[in-house]
Design a protein around this motif. Structure first.
Motif, short mmCIF file in Angstrom:
data_model
loop_
_atom_site.label_atom_id
_atom_site.label_comp_id
_atom_site.label_asym_id
_atom_site.label_seq_id
_atom_site.Cartn_x
_atom_site.Cartn_y
_atom_site.Cartn_z
N HIS A 43 -6.90 -112.34 99.34
CA HIS A 43 -6.30 -111.82 100.57
C HIS A 43 -4.98 -111.11 100.28
O HIS A 43 -4.68 -110.07 100.88
CB HIS A 43 -6.08 -112.95 101.57
CG HIS A 43 -7.33 -113.37 102.28
ND1 HIS A 43 -7.33 -114.25 103.33
CD2 HIS A 43 -8.63 -113.00 102.09
CE1 HIS A 43 -8.57 -114.42 103.76
NE2 HIS A 43 -9.37 -113.67 103.01
N ARG A 44 -4.19 -111.68 99.37
CA ARG A 44 -2.93 -111.02 99.03
C ARG A 44 -3.19 -109.66 98.39
O ARG A 44 -2.48 -108.68 98.68
CB ARG A 44 -2.10 -111.91 98.09
CG ARG A 44 -1.67 -113.23 98.70
CD ARG A 44 -0.54 -113.88 97.91
NE ARG A 44 -0.86 -114.16 96.53
CZ ARG A 44 -1.42 -115.28 96.09
NH1 ARG A 44 -1.75 -116.24 96.96
NH2 ARG A 44 -1.64 -115.46 94.80
N GLU A 45 -4.19 -109.58 97.53
CA GLU A 45 -4.53 -108.31 96.88
C GLU A 45 -5.02 -107.30 97.91
O GLU A 45 -4.65 -106.11 97.86
CB GLU A 45 -5.60 -108.54 95.82
CG GLU A 45 -6.04 -107.28 95.08
CD GLU A 45 -4.90 -106.62 94.32
OE1 GLU A 45 -4.96 -105.40 94.12
OE2 GLU A 45 -3.94 -107.33 93.92
N THR A 46 -5.83 -107.74 98.86
CA THR A 46 -6.30 -106.84 99.92
C THR A 46 -5.12 -106.33 100.73
O THR A 46 -5.05 -105.14 101.07
CB THR A 46 -7.29 -107.57 100.84
OG1 THR A 46 -8.43 -107.97 100.06
CG2 THR A 46 -7.74 -106.66 101.97
N ALA A 47 -4.20 -107.23 101.06
CA ALA A 47 -3.02 -106.83 101.83
C ALA A 47 -2.22 -105.76 101.09
O ALA A 47 -1.75 -104.79 101.69
CB ALA A 47 -2.15 -108.05 102.12
N HIS A 48 -2.06 -105.93 99.78
CA HIS A 48 -1.39 -104.92 98.95
C HIS A 48 -2.08 -103.57 99.10
O HIS A 48 -1.45 -102.53 99.33
CB HIS A 48 -1.41 -105.33 97.47
CG HIS A 48 -0.28 -106.20 97.05
ND1 HIS A 48 1.03 -105.79 97.08
CD2 HIS A 48 -0.28 -107.47 96.54
CE1 HIS A 48 1.81 -106.76 96.62
NE2 HIS A 48 1.04 -107.79 96.29
N LYS A 49 -3.38 -103.58 98.98
CA LYS A 49 -4.15 -102.34 98.95
C LYS A 49 -4.09 -101.58 100.27
O LYS A 49 -4.07 -100.35 100.29
CB LYS A 49 -5.61 -102.64 98.60
CG LYS A 49 -5.83 -103.04 97.15
CD LYS A 49 -7.30 -103.35 96.88
CE LYS A 49 -7.53 -103.72 95.42
NZ LYS A 49 -8.96 -104.04 95.16
N ILE A 50 -4.09 -102.29 101.39
CA ILE A 50 -4.14 -101.62 102.69
C ILE A 50 -2.76 -101.43 103.32
O ILE A 50 -2.65 -100.92 104.43
CB ILE A 50 -5.06 -102.36 103.67
CG1 ILE A 50 -4.50 -103.74 104.03
CG2 ILE A 50 -6.47 -102.47 103.10
CD1 ILE A 50 -5.32 -104.48 105.09
#
Length: 307
Positions: A43-50
């Motif tokens: 989830h943290r990685e997804t948040a970074h990406k978007i």
């Protein structure tokens, strides 16, 4: 644009509600800098990406450092542990709020570890979808929906009003309510309907095993809507029922009594009872439409999405 309502906001738990809050706050210029944290590295990685949050932290204590407002958007069963972990790192005068759909249990979890210099203002936005995760949020989720504000005893009025203003400025209608009443109201309008949806889908799943998937294949809109509700986050709903046990069991008992009465009316061919009952309950739907909480458009106005 006017000054932000909160200079620094920390979102703990980056699911549907927190991500929608981020986009809504940024839309309205309500937060200066927003940090985010989620226990899930994915989830943290997804948040970074978007681009969800101005800073995504890998440690919850880094996320809450110097925050003026901390939003706990984790399952209600985990709120006590998370708050205990961050309590000593909260700056004097900070406000902590949660967005869970159960309130008395959350208050009981938080208050034993609540520092005297920190405000705790529980809230419950009555908005959501069946989707979850960082990518599920959108800025308009709370528009013309209700957010219940549930101040604890001795709450600072200025801190309460500020949180209330935040919700109003991101589009929500607000109403203050005490915790026990909140939990009973939500058992009626949210918790039991979800339990019924889970049960009906479970029954259909059993039937589908003996009917060559016909229950699923030929589902009409009513059953399809049950499956939409039943697709909600299982961890969240497990915690809701376990932490709102008393209110849920009380309303479930009343529902069972109503169901038995309808069962009897069908058995004895009492069409008058059925017609009168359905007529009365139809008026509730009309009231929901008049209050602007849903649409009467075909298929509830839902956008068709190709899977």
């Amino acid at each position: 644009m006017s000054a932000p309502l909160y200079e620094r906001v920390a979102l703990i738990g980056l699911g549907l509600i927190a991500s929608s809050m981020f986009w809504a706050m940024k839309r309205s210029g309500l937060a200066g800098h927003v940090t985010g944290y989620d226990l899930s590295a994915e989830h943290r990685e997804t948040a970074h990406k978007i681009g969800l949050c101005d800073t995504v932290c890998d440690d919850v204590l880094d996320a809450v450092k110097d925050a003026d407002l901390v939003i706990l958007a984790v399952p209600v069963g985990a709120i006590g542990d998370v708050f205990e972990q961050i309590a000593s790192s909260l700056k004097p005068g900070a406000t902590v709020s949660d967005v869970g759909s159960v309130k008395q249990s959350v208050i009981d979890q938080v208050t034993p570890n609540l520092p005297s210099h920190v405000h705790f203002i529980p809230t419950h936005p009555m908005a959501g979808t069946e989707h979850s995760g960082p990518g599920a949020g959108f800025a308009t989720l709370f528009d013309n929906r209700w957010c219940l504000i549930v101040p604890i005893e001795g709450s600072d009025e200025t801190a309460v009003s500020r949180v209330e203003t935040l919700w109003q400025k991101i589009g929500a209608n607000t109403e203050r309510m005490d915790a026990l009443h909140h939990d009973q109201v939500c058992a009626v309008v949210s918790h039991i309907p979800h339990l019924i949806a889970y049960t009906m889908v479970g029954v259909a799943d059993d039937l589908s095993r003996i009917s060559d998937q016909e229950v699923i294949k030929f589902s009409a809109a009513g059953f399809r809507d049950f499956t939409r509700i039943a697709a909600s986050d299982p961890t969240m709903w497990r915690d809701v029922f376990l932490t709102n046990r008393e209110a849920t069991l009380e309303i479930l008992g009343r529902f069972t009594e109503e169901l038995f009465a309808l069962q009897r009316a069908i058995r004895v061919d009492d069409g008058d009872h059925l017609h009168a009952y359905f007529t009365r309950t139809r008026e509730i739907r009309r009231g929901i439409l008049e209050a602007g909480q849903d649409t009467s458009a075909p298929d509830f106005g839902r956008i068709k999405v190709d899977q």
